[in-house]
Every structure is written in C-alpha cells, then in structure tokens.
Write an enzyme that holds these catalytic residues in place. Structure first.
Site: not given
Length: 495
Positions: A225, A198-200, A202
């Site tokens: 991301l 999730t979020s960074s 990724g």
C-alpha cells in the site's frame, strides 16, 4: 588434553553449573573458537524464525525487544565482514540456503567480505519492513539469502507487532512506526539504504523515507500500500471476512488467515506463519493516511506486484509505479512472496538498481521493452536470460526465455566487433539481424543495443526494443542508452 581443560575453564568462568548436554557447552566452545565461527549461532532473528530452521529455544523471552533489537544490529554489523560458513551437503546444500552455485553476488557498495577471500564483492544495506499482523520474522527466508550474498540486512519488528505485540497501546500509528524506522537509520548511522516495505509496510516506508531522505538509496514496494494523504486502507483493501477488532488492535480470525491470507503457502510454512501472526495496532491500519510530502518528491523506486493476491489491487500498485516512475515487476504468487517465492524476491532486491536503470531508460525512450543481459559467472549471471527488464503495459517479457543462443545473433556479433551502440530502425532488413525469435515471437521491429564492457571484454548489453513497425531513433534516445550503459558499468564496479 589441552582442549578439554580449556573448555572446562571456560564453562566454569561463565558461572555455569551444568556442563554436560546443555547449551552452556556449546556457548563455551563458541567463545573459544572466536567470533568468526559463531555468526549462525548468534543470529537468532534469522535462525530461530526461519521456517527452514530448527525451532528456537526461547532464550530471549524475558529480554526487552528494544534491547534485543539493538543487540541484533550489533551482531549483524559484526557479521558483515565475515565470510558465511560452509553449509552441510556440499554445493546442493549451499544452493538451498542461497549460497554456492545458485547464489547471487552483491552489486555495489562497501567491500562485503575480507580481502583475499574468494567471491569478495561490495555490500548493500537492506532494511525490510513488515506489514499488518506480521513481525520481522516474515522476512527471514529473504533476509537469509541477502545475507548469504554478503549484505547487511535488518528486519525490525515495529512497535506493538511480532515479538513486541505485548507492548501494544494507544497512540501507535503509521507515523510512530515511521519514526521508529527513521530513528533506527539515524542512531545506527545507516546510509545508502534500500528500504523495503510489504503490504501496510508500504505506508510506513513512505513516511520513514520522508523523515530520513538523505539515508535512502531506493524504495521497494512489495505488493504494498502507498496512500495519499487522507486515504484509508479500507477504501482500497476489500476483505472477504471482517477482522476481529478490539479497542487497541485489528486482525484476521485464524480461519480467515489460514484459508485466505496464507492459502498459497505449503502446509509447513503455513503452520509456521499462523503460529506467529499477531493483531495489528488499530490506528496504524485504520486511521486516515497522515499528511505527507512524499508524493511531491522524486524517489528511486521499485514496485513488485503479486499476481495471485487480491489486495492491494493492481490499479493501486500501478498508481504507485506511475507517480514514482518506478521499475515494475510481477511475481506469480500470493501476497507473501517472501515466504512463497523467497529466491525470486531476493533476486529482485539484489538487482533492484539495475532494474531501476532499465526502467529509467524505457521511460526516456518510450520503448516497448528494455532488457539487460550480463555474463558474470561469479554472480551466476548469463546472457542466456535477462538480468533486468522494463516493459510497457501489455508487452511480453523475455525473462526465463533461455533457449535462444544470444551470442550467435548477427547483432551481438556486430557488438563484439565494433564495441559501440548499434542502432537499427528496421530489423527486418538489418545487416546485423537480431535473433529471429525476438522478431517472430516477441514482436521487435526496431532496436538499439549498447555494449557493456569490462576490461575490454563484452560482458553484456542493454537492448531497447520497439514494436509496431520501423522507428527512427533520435539522438536523445541514443544518449539515454549510452547513459544507461555507463550506469550499469558503475553498478558492476566494486568500490
């Protein structure tokens, strides 16, 4: 008389002086009852950090997080074949915790529970990677639900993050975080893994998948991301307030976190999350994306976008889905769906493989919509709602539309009788018509249906919809549908 004596001996043998009123008594009782009775007590990383659970007692404050992580993995493996204990409050209490009538059963993999136990099914392996300012704690409400369905779930805190924030130092990057994840998979011999970021996070699962490709079953990007080599996060993410930056870390102010990051959470969950956020290692968020061959390879992938979140922007997440040929889903919530919509997110993770099958079919046929409906009561699945769905941009979803009597439709009665693919090039004059609402409200003008059979019983079907007029379905379209039906049947089979 025997039980008190055994209890006293256990406490004394453990070297505990205080017997009355402390955790030593409960510890001794757990040892006497055996391992099957204590998984909830041992699972500190779920019970201690879930906002729905009681506060932790801080028992592991002095333990090296790396040692603690290995201990937790061993505990998880010990739990994998233990039937989850009953929850207080009967069926209602079980449903609140992701069990009972409201729970979703596993799809495939190893046997997840002991032979002979009601609800036995296959096990899957999930590794959940957090984003910036977070730790493994962010996943607890989702992890609890996945474990309740019998799966192995790991949610590590990356180096310098969460309970490991005191270890922050120079040299922590997306690449070193990815190496951590790849090494976890290797040393603990985990394969067929659904790797979720999730979020960074990724970016981390991109690199980790590249390093441990043979161990990855599916990648899931949750409002995440996914950068190209040389791209920077600050070229994609636009913040309304600047972060507080030191030579080692970057992170939001408390006011920014409360008013922006966590604004859609209920007050109790917001306070729980605010107490746990930590600055992120600077280079792991601000440095350009490292060289990678990730985009040159084929992956089974799912992208889940949160509509109420400004970052990452929809265009960025669409790019990820298009480049990977990924299944696409949206949740009407903010950037932290694991806290705001844990039930919905857990369900998407549980059925990610089925979603992948229908997404592949939609791409192969160029259809407007592909849906899968299943009647599997022990998995809480009914044909009244779609189990999996793939949509072309701008096409209305059928998810949540449960007012239509599906089995009363002429097309489904035809499937029940003939048990083979039904091809309809123009539903307006079809001998076996679909539900009228499908045409009137959802614009279907042509369709194919493929029956899903188990032990000779029609338990569901795959529907392929075209909009915008009649369509001549090709032999390759029909073959793609038949392949999807076989894939669905294989996913439903216990191994």
């Amino acid at each position: 008389m025997v039980e008190p004596v055994r209890l006293l001996l256990a406490v004394v043998s453990h070297g505990v002086r205080r017997v009355r009123g402390g955790p030593a008594v409960e510890s001794a009782r757990r040892r006497l009852r055996g391992p099957a009775a204590r998984p909830a007590d041992r699972r500190r990383h779920a019970a201690d950090r879930d906002p729905e659970a009681a506060p932790a007692a801080g028992r592991d404050a002095a333990v090296d997080p790396r040692i603690l992580g290995q201990r937790r993995l061993r505990e998880e493996r010990g739990r994998a074949d233990v039937h989850p204990p009953a929850r207080p409050g009967g069926a209602a209490g079980a449903a609140r915790d992701g069990q009972g009538a409201g729970a979703v059963e596993p799809v495939r993999g190893e046997r997840s529970r002991q032979p002979g136990v009601s609800g036995a099914g296959p096990i899957a392996r999930y590794v959940l990677i957090h984003g910036a300012y977070q730790g493994g704690w962010i996943w607890n409400p989702v992890a609890t639900r996945l474990r309740a369905a019998g799966h192995l779930v790991l949610a590590p805190s990356l180096d310098g993050c969460g309970e490991r924030h005191h270890l922050v130092r120079r040299g922590i990057t997306v690449g070193t975080h990815a190496q951590e994840v790849a090494q976890l998979l290797f040393y603990d011999d985990l394969g067929d893994v659904t790797l979720v970021g999730t979020s960074s996070g990724g970016m981390v699962i991109q690199k980790a998948a590249e390093l441990a490709r043979e161990r990855i079953r599916r990648l899931v990007f949750v409002d995440a991301l996914a950068l190209l080599p040389g791209e920077r996060v600050d070229a994609i993410v636009k913040r309304s307030a600047p972060n507080e930056v030191t030579e080692l870390t970057t992170g939001p102010t408390r006011a920014d976190a409360e008013s922006r990051l966590f604004r859609d959470l209920d007050p109790a969950t917001r306070a729980w999350a605010l107490a746990r956020i930590t600055p992120h290692p600077l280079a792991a968020l601000e440095a350009p994306m490292e060289p990678t061959t990730f985009w040159e390879q084929a992956w089974r992938a799912t992208v889940i976008r949160c509509r109420q979140a400004a970052n990452p922007p929809e265009s960025h997440q669409r790019r990820t889905a298009e480049r990977l040929g990924a299944a696409w889903h949206e949740l009407d919530t903010g950037h932290y769906p694991m806290l705001s919509e844990p039930e919905a997110l857990a369900r998407l993770l549980l059925y990610a493989e089925l979603d992948g099958i229908v997404a592949t079919l939609r791409q192969a046929t160029g259809a407007a919509r592909v849906t899968l409906r299943l009647d599997v009561p022990r998995r809480n699945l009914s044909v009244a709602d779609v189990t999996a769905e793939a949509l072309a941009p701008g096409v209305a979803s059928l998810r949540g539309q449960t007012s239509i009597d599906q089995r009363a439709a002429g097309s489904i009665e035809w499937l029940e009788t003939h048990r083979r693919v039904l091809v309809q090039e123009d539903v307006s004059n079809a001998d076996a018509p679909p539900p009228p609402e499908l045409v009137r409200l959802y614009g279907a003008t042509a369709q194919m249906l493929g029956p899903v059979l188990r032990d000779g019983v029609l338990v569901g079907w795959v529907s392929v919809h075209h909009t915008g007029g009649p369509r001549r379905w090709s032999a390759s379209d029909v073959a793609a549908l038949e392949t999807a039906v076989r894939d669905v049947s294989r996913e439903l089979e216990p191994s």
